[in-house]
Design a protein around this motif. Structure first.
Motif: not given
Length: 350
Positions: A90-103, A217-219, A259-270
């Motif tokens: 959700f928008s009020a929280a920072a992006a969470q780090e997750i691990e994707i299973p390789a199965n 990224l999943f959002s 709008k996409i660039k704002l999200q890119l910076v938020k998740v992946f940095g400058q």
């Protein structure tokens, strides 16, 4: 006397249907609205990028598609998913780090998904493909069918439509009229990807891999809803590619990008802003994907695989073979292969 077959659509199912029917005693032509082959397969190539703006992934359950790749002597490689991925709940929280299973790995076609359609096209020695021709009428009379486009008309013994069902039902006038039960279902059949907006950012270096990020990224927040590494197999072209929410269609390309660039910076940095080029495809605005007459909401895959689509019409002279007609995996490349193989077999039995 040989029969003439006209196939509507030069996507995967249309080209494969033609390939299966080639050299079997019939004259075959393909009519395609777009200025290119491939349909919803659309690989954008340049000297710095190779990005999939259409169909991309498949996995191990897609056995017919993998069998076709083997037949065409095409290879594939696993989608890169290693390292830290992100999820935005959700928008009020920072992006969470997750691990994707390789199965359950996904794969991409080596050299781009368009290698499949180009390979099939190169094998169609006796098949004429007419580009930039939009079919608007079919007239069945005296054991023949007249196919009208905006420029000319064709005559054939059989017609095989591989167009999206809703597009066929809404945009082509058929005489005599088709059964109402068919047209009612067809006009309410969801075309896979018809509302998708796909975007790609091309980079000189894969900054995310250098940081042990997967690029995934999943959002739930958007505008990006899914994002993946789209670097090529030889790792000399680098990109991030994925989907943005369909609501972004209301903005113009420049507004959408901001709008996409704002999200890119938020998740992946400058570093995410250091892209060398940007690509986008709004599929609802692409030629021959979504009918302008189509209104109202549809669920994903709504009416896909309906048994009415696998029947023949107009005294065994009209057939359907698009991916949405397949009994298994409709809407996907696997479905396109299944539909093409089944329809070609039915025609050959006639």
């Amino acid at each position: 006397m040989s029969k003439k077959i006209i196939i509507l659509g030069a996507g995967l199912s249309g080209l494969l249907t033609a390939y299966r029917l080639q050299n079997k005693g019939s004259e075959i032509e393909i009519i395609e609205t777009r200025d290119r082959i491939g349909g919803r397969i659309h690989t954008v190539h340049s000297n710095i990028a190779q990005v999939e703006m259409g169909a991309t992934w498949f996995n191990d359950v897609h056995v017919n598609f993998k069998k076709l790749l083997s037949e065409l002597e095409l290879d594939y490689f696993e989608q890169f998913m290693q390292g830290t991925s992100y999820f935005e709940p959700f928008s009020a929280a920072a992006a969470q780090e997750i691990e994707i299973p390789a199965n359950s790995p996904s794969y991409r076609v080596l050299g781009g998904t368009n290698q499949i359609v180009e390979s099939l096209k190169n094998k169609l020695d006796l098949v004429t493909i007419h580009l930039n021709e939009t079919v608007n009428q079919l007239h069945f009379e005296n054991d023949k069918v007249k196919i009208m486009t905006q420029n000319q008309y064709f005559e054939a013994d059989y017609v095989i439509s591989t167009l999206p069902q809703a597009l066929f039902a809404n945009d082509i006038t058929v005489t005599p009229t088709l059964p109402e039960k068919l047209t009612a279902i067809a006009s309410k059949t969801h075309t896979w990807m018809q509302d998708s907006i796909k975007v790609a950012f091309i980079y000189a270096t894969p900054f995310w891999r250098n940081k042990q990020f997967s690029g995934t990224l999943f959002s739930n927040v958007g505008p990006i809803t899914e994002f993946y590494d789209q670097s090529n197999a030889s790792l000399d072209k680098f990109a991030l590619c994925g989907f943005v929410s369909s609501g972004m269609e209301m903005y113009n390309p420049a507004e959408r990008l901001e709008k996409i660039k704002l999200q890119l910076v938020k998740v992946f940095g400058q570093e995410a802003l250091q892209f060398t080029s940007y690509q986008e495809t709004v599929w609802s605005k692409e030629t021959a994907t979504k009918s302008p007459k189509q209104i109202g909401f549809m669920y994903p895959h709504q009416n896909n695989g309906h048994p009415l689509f696998r029947e023949s019409y107009c005294d065994n002279r009209l057939f359907f073979a698009g991916t949405e007609t397949a009994k298994q995996y409709p809407g996907y490349m696997e479905g396109a292969v299944i539909a093409a193989e089944n329809t070609a077999n039915v025609i050959l039995k006639l």
